[in-house]
Design a protein around this motif. Structure first.
Motif, mmCIF file in Angstrom:
data_model
loop_
_atom_site.group_PDB
_atom_site.id
_atom_site.type_symbol
_atom_site.label_atom_id
_atom_site.label_comp_id
_atom_site.label_asym_id
_atom_site.label_seq_id
_atom_site.Cartn_x
_atom_site.Cartn_y
_atom_site.Cartn_z
ATOM 1 N N LEU A 13 70.238 39.687 67.966
ATOM 2 C CA LEU A 13 70.280 39.240 66.576
ATOM 3 C C LEU A 13 69.213 39.955 65.744
ATOM 4 C CD1 LEU A 13 70.868 35.396 66.991
ATOM 5 C CD2 LEU A 13 72.551 37.231 66.677
ATOM 6 N N LYS A 14 68.040 40.180 66.324
ATOM 7 C CA LYS A 14 67.001 40.945 65.626
ATOM 8 C C LYS A 14 67.480 42.351 65.314
ATOM 9 C CE LYS A 14 62.906 38.601 67.504
ATOM 10 N NZ LYS A 14 61.685 38.766 68.334
ATOM 11 N N TYR A 15 68.164 42.958 66.269
ATOM 12 C CA TYR A 15 68.675 44.315 66.059
ATOM 13 C C TYR A 15 69.683 44.339 64.915
ATOM 14 C CZ TYR A 15 66.657 45.620 70.605
ATOM 15 O OH TYR A 15 65.808 45.883 71.648
ATOM 16 N N VAL A 16 70.575 43.361 64.891
ATOM 17 C CA VAL A 16 71.603 43.312 63.848
ATOM 18 C C VAL A 16 70.970 43.142 62.468
ATOM 19 C CG1 VAL A 16 73.478 41.881 62.936
ATOM 20 C CG2 VAL A 16 73.441 42.485 65.363
ATOM 21 N N VAL A 17 70.004 42.250 62.368
ATOM 22 C CA VAL A 17 69.328 42.019 61.087
ATOM 23 C C VAL A 17 68.586 43.277 60.633
ATOM 24 C CG1 VAL A 17 67.479 40.718 59.958
ATOM 25 C CG2 VAL A 17 69.147 39.528 61.390
ATOM 26 N N ALA A 18 67.957 43.963 61.561
ATOM 27 C CA ALA A 18 67.208 45.178 61.211
ATOM 28 C C ALA A 18 68.143 46.286 60.726
ATOM 29 C CB ALA A 18 66.398 45.652 62.414
ATOM 30 N N ILE A 19 69.283 46.461 61.378
ATOM 31 C CA ILE A 19 70.238 47.493 60.948
ATOM 32 C C ILE A 19 70.761 47.179 59.551
ATOM 33 C CG2 ILE A 19 72.486 48.554 61.427
ATOM 34 C CD1 ILE A 19 71.885 47.995 64.428
ATOM 35 N N ASP A 20 71.046 45.924 59.307
ATOM 36 C CA ASP A 20 71.505 45.533 57.975
ATOM 37 C C ASP A 20 70.431 45.804 56.928
ATOM 38 O OD1 ASP A 20 73.406 43.871 56.176
ATOM 39 O OD2 ASP A 20 71.486 42.852 55.964
ATOM 40 N N ARG A 21 69.186 45.587 57.289
ATOM 41 C CA ARG A 21 68.089 45.786 56.335
ATOM 42 C C ARG A 21 67.857 47.258 56.034
ATOM 43 N NH1 ARG A 21 61.691 44.066 57.203
ATOM 44 N NH2 ARG A 21 60.966 44.833 55.172
ATOM 45 N N TYR A 22 67.823 48.078 57.076
ATOM 46 C CA TYR A 22 67.477 49.493 56.899
ATOM 47 C C TYR A 22 68.692 50.382 56.639
ATOM 48 C CZ TYR A 22 62.800 48.273 58.529
ATOM 49 O OH TYR A 22 61.553 47.718 58.652
ATOM 50 N N ARG A 23 69.885 49.863 56.906
ATOM 51 C CA ARG A 23 71.117 50.641 56.727
ATOM 52 C C ARG A 23 71.077 51.947 57.513
ATOM 53 N NH1 ARG A 23 74.887 47.207 54.386
ATOM 54 N NH2 ARG A 23 73.655 45.664 53.273
ATOM 55 N N SER A 24 70.415 51.890 58.639
ATOM 56 C CA SER A 24 70.271 53.073 59.478
ATOM 57 C C SER A 24 69.889 52.633 60.883
ATOM 58 C CB SER A 24 69.194 54.007 58.908
ATOM 59 O OG SER A 24 68.771 54.950 59.859
#
Length: 308
Positions: free
Chosen positions: A6-17
């Motif tokens: 879930l942390k990974y998913v949130v981070a990808i959404d935040r950074y768009r990369s």
């Protein structure tokens, strides 16, 4: 499904990369991609659209990211509750400060905080109030410091301190009056900063009904604004905590504000209404009390601190 995924998913959404998210999380990109792929397979949904140029969150992915943020926030609250019960002040603390306030409190705040609370991992970011409120809503920061009045549902405002405004006069008019009254400088040019709303409101409160000129400086640097006043005449508005940054010669150009005009700003601490780390919040209050000018901090905070 794990909290790590879930942390990974949130981070990808935040950074768009994927690359930027992996760097922020201090993991390899293949590890990040593999864990997110497993989650997509488990849920049987596509969370992100990947191209060579960008990453976009799918509509379904956006809903899952929103729920993941809530889950991670609640998991964090469990750890925080245990720390509070044990009386510990440790872990990560993320705080945002408004750009018009940061120059005056951050240097001393960071120095004192790091010295007094070495067991806390402090993260500080300058952030405009609107972005600060959004970050609080998404639980990406713990607290924010900004001018009073940015209340929305689910966000709690705790008044911190009240700061007076002063007037900085040019050489051509600075010796005429021991205190400042707008009526006496009706025909002088008023210079203000477009990007600092509290200074604009204070400055423009002097302008109601007057026919004199006023100019707006487009940037957000008070030092440059003072040089504009020195070179072009007129006057501007500065916060009280800017005084220590002036030269001895510049301080002779400063006057108090007289009359029934808006000549102060109130600054508050913002947190989520469900925030539970009372001891951590009081580290902010204790640190501010070490260097803030006498009489500026709110009296209830000095007596009782923050009580959640």
């Amino acid at each position: 499904m794990t909290l790590q995924q879930l942390k990974y998913v949130v981070a990808i959404d935040r950074y768009r990369s994927f690359a930027s998210a992996a760097e922020a999380l201090d993991v390899t990109q293949p590890t990040l991609s593999g864990m997110v792929g497993k989650l997509e397979e488990e849920l049987d949904v596509k969370l992100f659209e990947r191209t060579s140029r960008r990453v976009a969150t799918t509509p379904t992915g956006a809903k899952i990211v929103e729920q993941a943020q809530r889950i991670l926030m609640e998991a964090g609250r469990l750890r925080e509750m245990v720390s509070e019960i044990k009386g510990k002040v440790s872990g990560e603390f993320r705080i945002a400060v408004g750009p018009s306030i940061a120059p005056y409190i951050l240097p001393d705040f960071i120095k004192n905080y790091l010295a007094d609370y070495p067991q806390v991992t402090l993260s500080v970011e300058e952030m405009r109030p609107e972005a600060m409120i959004r970050s609080l809503q998404h639980a990406t920061i713990d607290a924010g410091i900004a001018t009073t009045g940015h209340i929305v549902a689910g966000i709690l405002e705790v008044p911190l301190y009240t700061e007076r405004f002063l007037v900085y006069l040019s050489e051509s008019c600075r010796r005429r009056f021991p205190t400042f009254s707008p009526d006496e400088l009706e025909h002088e040019q008023l210079w203000v900063m477009k990007e600092v709303q509290c200074l604009r409101e204070s400055a423009f409160s002097f302008c109601k009904g007057r026919v004199g000129r006023r100019h707006v400086y487009e940037a957000g640097n008070i030092d440059t604004l003072l040089r504009i006043v020195d070179a072009n005449g007129g006057y501007t508005i500065i916060p009280e905590m800017h005084l220590p940054m002036l030269t001895e010669h510049q301080r002779r150009n400063v006057r108090r504000i007289d009359g029934p005009h808006l000549s102060l700003r109130k600054v508050s601490l913002y947190i989520r209404e469900d925030y539970v780390r009372e001891r951590m919040l009081n580290t902010v209050i204790d640190t501010l009390c070490k260097f803030m000018p006498n009489g500026m901090m709110e009296a209830p905070l000095l007596r009782n601190g923050i009580r959640l």
